[in-house]
Design a protein around this motif. Structure first.
Motif, PDB file in Angstrom:
ATOM      1  N   GLU A 177      42.729  40.199  41.952  1.00  0.00           N
ATOM      2  CA  GLU A 177      43.320  39.056  42.668  1.00  0.00           C
ATOM      3  C   GLU A 177      42.381  38.587  43.778  1.00  0.00           C
ATOM      4  N   PHE A 178      41.757  39.545  44.435  1.00  0.00           N
ATOM      5  CA  PHE A 178      40.850  39.237  45.546  1.00  0.00           C
ATOM      6  C   PHE A 178      39.679  38.369  45.059  1.00  0.00           C
ATOM      7  N   ILE A 179      39.141  38.750  43.887  1.00  0.00           N
ATOM      8  CA  ILE A 179      38.015  37.975  43.330  1.00  0.00           C
ATOM      9  C   ILE A 179      38.510  36.612  42.851  1.00  0.00           C
ATOM     10  N   GLN A 180      39.628  36.607  42.109  1.00  0.00           N
ATOM     11  CA  GLN A 180      40.098  35.348  41.513  1.00  0.00           C
ATOM     12  C   GLN A 180      40.518  34.326  42.572  1.00  0.00           C
TER      13      GLN A 180
ATOM     14  N   CYS B 296      26.172  40.653  30.174  1.00  0.00           N
ATOM     15  CA  CYS B 296      26.761  41.824  29.523  1.00  0.00           C
ATOM     16  C   CYS B 296      28.140  41.485  28.978  1.00  0.00           C
ATOM     17  N   SER B 297      28.616  42.331  28.052  1.00  0.00           N
ATOM     18  CA  SER B 297      29.959  42.161  27.504  1.00  0.00           C
ATOM     19  C   SER B 297      30.899  43.124  28.224  1.00  0.00           C
TER      20      SER B 297
ATOM     21  N   LEU C   8      39.793  42.641  34.723  1.00  0.00           N
ATOM     22  CA  LEU C   8      38.810  42.817  35.796  1.00  0.00           C
ATOM     23  C   LEU C   8      37.404  42.899  35.203  1.00  0.00           C
ATOM     24  N   ARG C   9      37.268  43.598  34.068  1.00  0.00           N
ATOM     25  CA  ARG C   9      35.934  43.677  33.455  1.00  0.00           C
ATOM     26  C   ARG C   9      35.465  42.281  33.027  1.00  0.00           C
ATOM     27  N   ARG C  10      36.403  41.443  32.520  1.00  0.00           N
ATOM     28  CA  ARG C  10      36.032  40.056  32.157  1.00  0.00           C
ATOM     29  C   ARG C  10      35.544  39.303  33.391  1.00  0.00           C
ATOM     30  N   GLU C  11      36.263  39.481  34.485  1.00  0.00           N
ATOM     31  CA  GLU C  11      35.910  38.791  35.730  1.00  0.00           C
ATOM     32  C   GLU C  11      34.534  39.262  36.214  1.00  0.00           C
ATOM     33  N   LEU C  12      34.277  40.571  36.064  1.00  0.00           N
ATOM     34  CA  LEU C  12      32.993  41.116  36.515  1.00  0.00           C
ATOM     35  C   LEU C  12      31.841  40.623  35.645  1.00  0.00           C
TER      36      LEU C  12
END
Ligand SMILES: Cc1ncc(COP(=O)(O)O)c(C=O)c1O
Length: 405
Positions: A288-291, A95-96, A79-83
């Motif tokens: 899942e909602f974002i992807q 940001c990383s 999720l952090r990668r997606e964000l």
């Protein structure tokens, strides 16, 4: 059973703590026919219940071992990668994953920041008015709150400078400036580009952090997005808070903090003692909602939905409120802020309004210095179009009645 009193065992901070004005009014207005323009809650009509049901069913079939397990304090790595991708594409924030902490709402982000930066009696500057949940958190951390006036372009810069000079002379250490840059709660004001730049400069020259709390920025109805302060700052002084409460679901309790890596680490350590980790199931559902592209779609439809309500409320205000009552036209978010003539008291109006099954939030609790007696906040987010109409009509009548006395 007769319980013994334990009041004398409370900490001095807890003894002084005030309940939130909104929670108190929610109790007062919990009646079947109440037309409430009080809470800044999203409309359940736009909750993505059906989509979430499908996602949960898939998750339980395929990923229950992970989705029901403890998670890491930083938050789900995927999720952090997606964000990281999302904030780069949508807000130009680079940001990383080590610079992101996933929290239980942006309220928890604020709490963690205060735990990390404040020693007793150190201060945070907030707007007059400003979201009282945030400055309540400062007080709960034994910090001081110092108010600086907000106008239609956000925090007044000249006033900010003099306030910082004066507090320095008095020996009070100010650690941060708290800003809600877009469609501020409660004033609806958006911080202008010029002031964004100036606040960054002031933070640099006064060795301050900037706490940028932006739960409403995605809900812009018109005009161009302004860059977040964190994307304009090279020194790493900005801590950026975001929330999924207004665009996804407040019940999921999800938000995130972006900041320089070291401060995020400090916050991770603090969070370990608070709740170990953010709700894993909520995080998987959001991922899942974002992807699946559902968040983008939802934000677009929410903008249309809430814009209609804002327009309707503005039209009703124009129709029913007398000309010596003033209000703003927010370009997004959930709130319209009302200024009654100086002689009027919005909490007296509220008492009368509740008797007629209409509710709003009186403005005074949003002012850290106790001013703002003649102001109140209207929220157009949750009430139906019909309720907005009849509530504003009733309020207009009550105001006219009071003015004629
Ligand atoms: C400015 C502001 N910050 C933070 C919050 C808290 O949001 P969350 O649900 O993400 O904790 C709110 C909620 O109304 C808000 O208006």
């Amino acid at each position: 059973m007769e319980h013994v009193s334990l009041d004398h065992l409370y900490s001095s901070t807890s003894r002084k703590a005030q309940p939130s004005a909104i929670r108190e009014i929610c109790k007062l207005i919990d009646k079947p026919n109440m037309k409430s323009l009080a809470g800044g809650w999203p409309d359940p009509e736009v909750f993505p219940g059906t989509e979430i049901a499908g996602l949960i069913s898939n998750l339980m079939d395929q990923n229950a071992d992970l989705a029901l397990q403890y998670g890491t304090t930083e938050g789900l790595l995927k999720l952090r990668r997606e964000l990281c991708k999302l904030v780069d594409e949508n807000y130009n924030i680079k940001c990383s994953t080590d610079q992101i902490l996933i929290t239980h709402g942006s309220a928890q982000g604020m709490d963690l920041i205060c735990r990390v930066i404040l020693d007793p009696d150190e201060a945070v500057v907030v707007g007059l008015p400003s979201y009282f949940g945030a400055f309540g958190t400062v007080k709960a951390s034994r910090g001081q709150v110092i108010g600086v006036p907000v106008d239609h372009n956000g925090m007044n810069i000249a006033n900010l400078k003099t306030t910082l000079d004066e507090t320095a002379k008095q020996g009070t250490r100010v650690k941060a400036v708290y800003v809600i840059p877009n469609f501020q709660n409660p004033s609806g004001a958006t911080l202008s580009m010029k002031r964004r730049k100036e606040i960054i400069k002031i933070a640099d020259s006064n060795d301050l952090l900037i706490i940028e709390d932006d739960p409403y920025g995605d809900l812009r109805f018109e005009g161009k997005d302004l860059p977040p302060l964190i994307s304009m700052d090279n020194s790493g002084r900005v801590i950026h808070l975001r929330s999924f409460s207004k665009t996804f679901s407040p019940g999921m309790r999800l938000g995130y903090v972006i900041g320089q890596e070291k401060i995020i680490r400090q916050m991770v350590v603090a969070k370990q003692f608070v709740d170990c980790a953010t709700n894993t199931l909520s995080q998987y559902i959001l991922l899942e909602f974002i992807q699946n592209g559902l968040l983008d779609k939802r934000i677009k439809s929410n903008i249309e939905y809430y814009k209609k309500k804002r327009d309707h409320m503005l039209a009703q205000l124009q129709k029913h409120f007398p000309s010596n009552v003033k209000w703003n036209k927010p370009s997004g978010g959930f709130f319209i802020f009302i200024h009654l003539p100086e002689s009027m008291d919005a909490s007296e109006l509220l008492t009368d309004a509740v008797k007629h099954n209409v509710a709003f939030v009186a403005g005074q609790p949003f002012f850290a210095d106790g001013s703002g007696k003649n102001t109140f906040r209207l929220s157009f987010s949750q009430a139906s179009i019909d309720d907005i109409e009849s509530a504003i009509e009733k309020l207009g009548l009550l105001i006219k009645e009071k003015l004629s006395k």
